[in-house]
Design an enzyme around this catalytic site. Structure first.
Site, PDB file in Angstrom:
ATOM      1  N   ALA A 194      -0.697   9.434  -4.022  1.00 58.73           N
ATOM      2  CA  ALA A 194       0.487  10.209  -3.638  1.00 58.73           C
ATOM      3  C   ALA A 194       0.654  11.367  -4.627  1.00 58.73           C
ATOM      4  CB  ALA A 194       1.706   9.304  -3.638  1.00 58.73           C
ATOM      5  N   ASN A 196       3.426  12.273  -6.502  1.00 58.92           N
ATOM      6  CA  ASN A 196       4.523  12.350  -7.471  1.00 58.92           C
ATOM      7  C   ASN A 196       4.119  12.206  -8.938  1.00 58.92           C
ATOM      8  OD1 ASN A 196       3.948   9.704  -6.777  1.00 58.92           O
ATOM      9  ND2 ASN A 196       6.062   9.003  -6.919  1.00 58.92           N
ATOM     10  N   LYS A 219      -9.353  10.517  -3.911  1.00 62.37           N
ATOM     11  CA  LYS A 219      -8.835  11.626  -3.112  1.00 62.37           C
ATOM     12  C   LYS A 219      -7.374  11.831  -3.515  1.00 62.37           C
ATOM     13  CE  LYS A 219      -6.625  12.326   0.540  1.00 62.37           C
ATOM     14  NZ  LYS A 219      -5.795  13.445   0.033  1.00 62.37           N
ATOM     15  N   PRO A 220      -7.106  12.896  -4.286  1.00 59.69           N
ATOM     16  CA  PRO A 220      -5.720  13.140  -4.691  1.00 59.69           C
ATOM     17  C   PRO A 220      -4.914  13.690  -3.519  1.00 59.69           C
ATOM     18  CG  PRO A 220      -7.128  14.915  -5.470  1.00 59.69           C
ATOM     19  CD  PRO A 220      -8.032  13.923  -4.777  1.00 59.69           C
ATOM     20  N   SER A 221      -3.607  13.678  -3.658  1.00 57.80           N
ATOM     21  CA  SER A 221      -2.757  14.260  -2.620  1.00 57.80           C
ATOM     22  C   SER A 221      -3.074  15.741  -2.473  1.00 57.80           C
ATOM     23  CB  SER A 221      -1.287  14.088  -3.002  1.00 57.80           C
ATOM     24  OG  SER A 221      -0.491  14.889  -2.153  1.00 57.80           O
ATOM     25  N   GLU A 222      -3.135  16.206  -1.245  1.00 60.89           N
ATOM     26  CA  GLU A 222      -3.371  17.632  -0.998  1.00 60.89           C
ATOM     27  C   GLU A 222      -2.199  18.465  -1.527  1.00 60.89           C
ATOM     28  OE1 GLU A 222      -2.832  15.280   1.097  1.00 60.89           O
ATOM     29  OE2 GLU A 222      -1.513  15.835   2.753  1.00 60.89           O
ATOM     30  N   VAL A 272       4.264   3.889   3.934  1.00 61.42           N
ATOM     31  CA  VAL A 272       3.958   2.753   4.814  1.00 61.42           C
ATOM     32  C   VAL A 272       3.171   3.237   6.033  1.00 61.42           C
ATOM     33  CG1 VAL A 272       4.975   1.003   6.321  1.00 61.42           C
ATOM     34  CG2 VAL A 272       5.960   1.412   4.066  1.00 61.42           C
ATOM     35  N   THR A 274       1.105   5.718   6.358  1.00 64.27           N
ATOM     36  CA  THR A 274      -0.302   5.954   6.034  1.00 64.27           C
ATOM     37  C   THR A 274      -1.006   4.635   5.719  1.00 64.27           C
ATOM     38  OG1 THR A 274       0.322   8.112   5.173  1.00 64.27           O
ATOM     39  CG2 THR A 274      -1.880   7.359   4.659  1.00 64.27           C
ATOM     40  N   GLU A 294      -0.041   0.298  -2.265  1.00 65.58           N
ATOM     41  CA  GLU A 294       1.186   0.501  -3.058  1.00 65.58           C
ATOM     42  C   GLU A 294       2.047   1.463  -2.252  1.00 65.58           C
ATOM     43  OE1 GLU A 294       1.783  -0.984  -5.998  1.00 65.58           O
ATOM     44  OE2 GLU A 294      -0.186  -1.920  -6.147  1.00 65.58           O
ATOM     45  N   CYS A 330       8.736   5.769  -5.626  1.00 65.64           N
ATOM     46  CA  CYS A 330       8.783   4.589  -4.745  1.00 65.64           C
ATOM     47  C   CYS A 330       9.757   3.554  -5.259  1.00 65.64           C
ATOM     48  CB  CYS A 330       7.384   3.981  -4.668  1.00 65.64           C
ATOM     49  SG  CYS A 330       6.708   3.618  -6.299  1.00 65.64           S
ATOM     50  N   LYS A 501       6.843  -7.594   1.510  1.00 64.25           N
ATOM     51  CA  LYS A 501       7.133  -7.125   2.864  1.00 64.25           C
ATOM     52  C   LYS A 501       6.315  -5.858   3.182  1.00 64.25           C
ATOM     53  CE  LYS A 501      11.765  -7.577   3.577  1.00 64.25           C
ATOM     54  NZ  LYS A 501      13.143  -7.467   3.068  1.00 64.25           N
ATOM     55  N   GLU A 508      -0.129  -3.162  -9.533  1.00 61.88           N
ATOM     56  CA  GLU A 508      -0.757  -2.321 -10.556  1.00 61.88           C
ATOM     57  C   GLU A 508      -0.007  -2.485 -11.870  1.00 61.88           C
ATOM     58  OE1 GLU A 508      -0.887   1.680  -8.868  1.00 61.88           O
ATOM     59  OE2 GLU A 508      -2.957   1.374  -8.260  1.00 61.88           O
TER      60      GLU A 508
HETATM   61  P1  NAD Z   1       1.473   9.920   2.174  1.00 61.87           P
HETATM   62  O1  NAD Z   1       1.261   8.555   2.719  1.00 61.87           O
HETATM   63  O2  NAD Z   1       1.888  11.000   3.071  1.00 61.87           O
HETATM   64  O3  NAD Z   1       0.128  10.444   1.466  1.00 61.87           O
HETATM   65  C1  NAD Z   1      -0.491   9.705   0.443  1.00 61.87           C
HETATM   66  C2  NAD Z   1      -1.982  10.028   0.418  1.00 61.87           C
HETATM   67  O4  NAD Z   1      -2.577   9.550   1.618  1.00 61.87           O
HETATM   68  C3  NAD Z   1      -2.303  11.521   0.346  1.00 61.87           C
HETATM   69  O5  NAD Z   1      -3.373  11.693  -0.548  1.00 61.87           O
HETATM   70  C4  NAD Z   1      -2.712  11.846   1.777  1.00 61.87           C
HETATM   71  O6  NAD Z   1      -3.588  12.934   1.892  1.00 61.87           O
HETATM   72  C5  NAD Z   1      -3.403  10.557   2.172  1.00 61.87           C
HETATM   73  N1  NAD Z   1      -3.491  10.319   3.603  1.00 61.87           N
HETATM   74  C6  NAD Z   1      -2.658  10.748   4.572  1.00 61.87           C
HETATM   75  N2  NAD Z   1      -3.062  10.286   5.777  1.00 61.87           N
HETATM   76  C7  NAD Z   1      -4.175   9.553   5.555  1.00 61.87           C
HETATM   77  C8  NAD Z   1      -5.041   8.806   6.390  1.00 61.87           C
HETATM   78  N3  NAD Z   1      -4.844   8.743   7.704  1.00 61.87           N
HETATM   79  N4  NAD Z   1      -6.083   8.153   5.832  1.00 61.87           N
HETATM   80  C9  NAD Z   1      -6.281   8.206   4.494  1.00 61.87           C
HETATM   81  N5  NAD Z   1      -5.497   8.903   3.649  1.00 61.87           N
HETATM   82  C10 NAD Z   1      -4.453   9.572   4.177  1.00 61.87           C
HETATM   83  O7  NAD Z   1       2.507   9.736   0.973  1.00 61.87           O
HETATM   84  P2  NAD Z   1       3.131  10.872   0.032  1.00 61.87           P
HETATM   85  O8  NAD Z   1       4.106  11.665   0.813  1.00 61.87           O
HETATM   86  O9  NAD Z   1       2.062  11.560  -0.729  1.00 61.87           O
HETATM   87  O10 NAD Z   1       3.909   9.966  -1.020  1.00 61.87           O
HETATM   88  C11 NAD Z   1       5.158   9.428  -0.774  1.00 61.87           C
HETATM   89  C12 NAD Z   1       5.062   7.969  -0.373  1.00 61.87           C
HETATM   90  O11 NAD Z   1       4.278   7.246  -1.312  1.00 61.87           O
HETATM   91  C13 NAD Z   1       6.415   7.307  -0.370  1.00 61.87           C
HETATM   92  O12 NAD Z   1       6.510   6.445   0.719  1.00 61.87           O
HETATM   93  C14 NAD Z   1       6.404   6.526  -1.670  1.00 61.87           C
HETATM   94  O13 NAD Z   1       7.316   5.451  -1.711  1.00 61.87           O
HETATM   95  C15 NAD Z   1       4.990   6.092  -1.757  1.00 61.87           C
HETATM   96  N6  NAD Z   1       4.616   5.763  -3.141  1.00 61.87           N
HETATM   97  C16 NAD Z   1       4.413   4.447  -3.476  1.00 61.87           C
HETATM   98  C17 NAD Z   1       4.119   4.107  -4.797  1.00 61.87           C
HETATM   99  C18 NAD Z   1       3.919   2.674  -5.238  1.00 61.87           C
HETATM  100  O14 NAD Z   1       3.416   2.455  -6.332  1.00 61.87           O
HETATM  101  N7  NAD Z   1       4.311   1.678  -4.446  1.00 61.87           N
HETATM  102  C19 NAD Z   1       4.030   5.117  -5.753  1.00 61.87           C
HETATM  103  C20 NAD Z   1       4.242   6.447  -5.355  1.00 61.87           C
HETATM  104  C21 NAD Z   1       4.522   6.761  -4.047  1.00 61.87           C
END
Ligand code: NAD
Length: 529
Positions: A194, A196, A219-222, A272, A274, A294, A330, A501, A508
């Site tokens: 993600a 953040n 693969k980092p977040s775009e 969730v 994704t 996560e 999160c 859930k 982690e």
């Molecule tokens: P996101 O699910 O939109 O994206 C996360 C990553 O998944 C990105 O790198 C994105 O490019 C990739 N992705 C998107 N679609 C995909 C697919 N179909 N297949 C494979 N990869 C794909 O989430 P976000 O907006 O970057 O982050 C916010 C979310 O992450 C919130 O729901 C937050 O609660 C959660 N989060 C959870 C934790 C934790 O430790 N539990 C920590 C940080 C963020």
């Protein structure tokens, strides 16, 4: 150079004065004065001259994907050009990881741990640069982003120290035989993160994976890819080529990584939706894979009648992560469930504190709260504000962009507080992942627990009371993977952080658990004649 430094001092002096004035004038501090940071060009922070590219086989590699502009969400300014990985680049990264894995796994675990410790030292030596890059790329304030990178490096050191704890067992399963288990790596791990805390995730994903003998493709977040590419470049001459690879890209690159037949474990941090898509992709790939998810949270902070209102208000504001990441965590405790008798006192204390939060440009000194990740996400958050009002919630603070015109180019949303939120409201159920706190009330303890559990999520929960029995009853009954009692927000390294859930599978940050999850167990039965 000297002139540049002097100019910076002059600007810092000017800026500190303006920030102090803003604070002393009270009210909703906004912090937008020009800062010395403007003099540090993003180009000088980046490990490439022109365009960032996937890091494959130990170097930045020309890729087949499109080149895109990466922007600073706080200003809209272009930060860098990044060439994204296409599916064939993901293939190349996985092939490099697969080729490198046997020799990497053949090193002693102590040696692998030493390399990761050396990587931690490189991060610490570069931490100001990494923190600034993360701050620009995410819109979050400079200090927490720098601290996040530092925390990631310390995590690498701690998990390197725990490496020798990764042990098998000897099981007395027969009279004379020896029955032993060994911890063996999965092979190639695909990690998707993600936006953040980019550097913290780079460390948390790669540390246990590599120490346990796997190789990795991240693969980092775009939305914030820059520091992960910088992180990769720090491994040069330290990790053998192919041991750590980074493929910037969108969902398609993530899906290609997840589906790749040579990726045997997927470690994902994100939403969730994704997470569910990743489960589908794995099933459709026709391969059985190990999976760590996560995911998100809609976390409760329960304040019982015997709690101190001021302390509870402090905890609520801290737990919401208004400051640091603008609520984009999160673990944010975004549902305050407060006893009816304390509601007014706690709410008043919260509003006083929220009013003092200083919103500003991420690198301006004194900024406590920066910009959301993008204008698209800001609009999504404002959509939740509208839903909160439409459902009948009472908007007590925020609910829109700050008035300061200097922040108009960014994705800023003021800290927002809703009272009167009811169980069926959108704000009681859906993760906003932004600076929106919802206040709900209860009278009986059992109702508080019911409210706390009344979402699909189960990541964190915080409980405030002076009664130890009440605290333990609540900690027992709340369905969440990470519970604080008279505490909130802090993650303790060594303590597993993971969701119940819909909030995920696995955990982690717990060192030994992290290492174990990056291995599979082989049982060896030795007959003794
Ligand atoms: P996101 O699910 O939109 O994206 C996360 C990553 O998944 C990105 O790198 C994105 O490019 C990739 N992705 C998107 N679609 C995909 C697919 N179909 N297949 C494979 N990869 C794909 O989430 P976000 O907006 O970057 O982050 C916010 C979310 O992450 C919130 O729901 C937050 O609660 C959660 N989060 C959870 C934790 C934790 O430790 N539990 C920590 C940080 C963020």
């Amino acid at each position: 150079m000297e002139l540049k430094v002097r100019r910076q001092h002059h600007r810092i002096g000017f800026w500190i004065l303006s920030a102090r004035l803003a604070v002393e004038q009270g009210g909703h501090g906004t912090v937008s004065a020009p800062t010395a940071a403007a003099e540090i060009t993003t180009d000088s922070l980046l490990p490439w001259d022109d365009t960032g590219r996937p890091w494959i086989g130990g170097r930045f590699t020309e890729a087949a994907g499109p080149t895109v502009d990466d922007h600073a969400p706080a200003t809209g300014e272009r930060l860098a050009r990044v060439q994204l990985a296409a599916a064939e680049d993901v293939d190349a990264a996985v092939a490099a990881a697969r080729a490198a894995q046997p020799a990497w796994a053949a090193l002693s675990i102590r040696e692998r741990a030493e390399r990761m410790e050396a990587l931690a030292d490189r991060i610490l030596a570069t931490v100001d640069r990494i923190g600034r890059l993360d701050s620009r790329d995410t819109g979050s304030p400079l200090t927490p982003m720098t601290n996040g990178a530092r925390k990631g490096a310390l995590y690498l050191k701690q998990i390197a120290g725990a490496a020798l704890e990764l042990q098998g067992r000897t099981i007395p399963a027969s009279a004379r035989g020896w029955h032993v288990t060994r911890r063996e790596p999965w092979g190639v791990i695909g990690a998707i993160t993600a936006y953040n805390h980019p550097t913290l995730y780079s460390c948390q994903k790669s540390g246990p994976a590599l120490i346990a003998g796997n190789t990795i493709v991240i693969k980092p977040s775009e939305q914030a890819p820059l520091s992960t590419l910088l992180f990769a470049s720090l491994t040069e001459d330290l990790l053998p080529p192919g041991v750590l690879n980074v493929v910037p890209g969108h969902a398609e690159a993530g899906a290609a990584l997840v589906a790749h037949r040579d990726v045997t474990r997927v470690s994902f941090t994100g939403s969730v939706a994704t997470g569910l898509q990743i489960q589908r992709t794995i099933a459709d790939s026709g391969r059985i894979k190990s999976l760590q998810l996560e995911l998100g949270g809609k976390n409760p902070i329960v304040v019982f009648a015997d709690a101190d209102p001021a302390e509870a208000a402090d905890a609520t504001v801290r737990g919401m992560n208004f400051m640091r990441v603008q609520g984009q965590s999160c673990g944010s405790t975004s549902r305050l469930i407060v006893h009816r008798e304390l509601r007014d006192a706690v709410t008043e204390e919260i509003l006083t504190r929220v009013d003092k939060i200083r919103i500003g440009l991420p690198e301006a000194e004194g900024t406590q709260m920066g910009s959301l990740i993008s204008p698209v996400h800001r609009d999504r958050v404002l959509g939740f504000v509208e839903a909160g009002k439409a459902d009948g919630g009472e908007l007590l603070a925020g609910g829109g962009a700050p008035a300061d015109p200097a922040l108009a180019g960014g994705a800023f949303v003021s800290p927002t507080v809703f009272a009167g939120v009811q169980l069926g409201h959108t704000l009681a159920q859906e993760e906003v992942f932004g600076p929106v706190l919802s206040i709900m009330t209860f009278t009986e303890d059992a109702d508080a627990i019911e409210l706390a559990n009344a979402t699909e999520y189960g990541l964190t929960a915080s409980v405030w009371t002076r009664d130890i029995d009440r605290a333990l009853r609540a900690a027992d009954a709340i369905e969440a993977g990470y519970v604080w009692v008279n505490d909130v927000e802090t993650r303790y390294t060594g303590v597993p952080f993971g969701g119940f859930k819909q909030s995920g599978i696995g955990s982690e940050q717990s060192l030994l658990d992290d290492l174990e999850q990056c291995t599979r167990t082989k049982a060896v039965n030795i007959a003794v004649r």
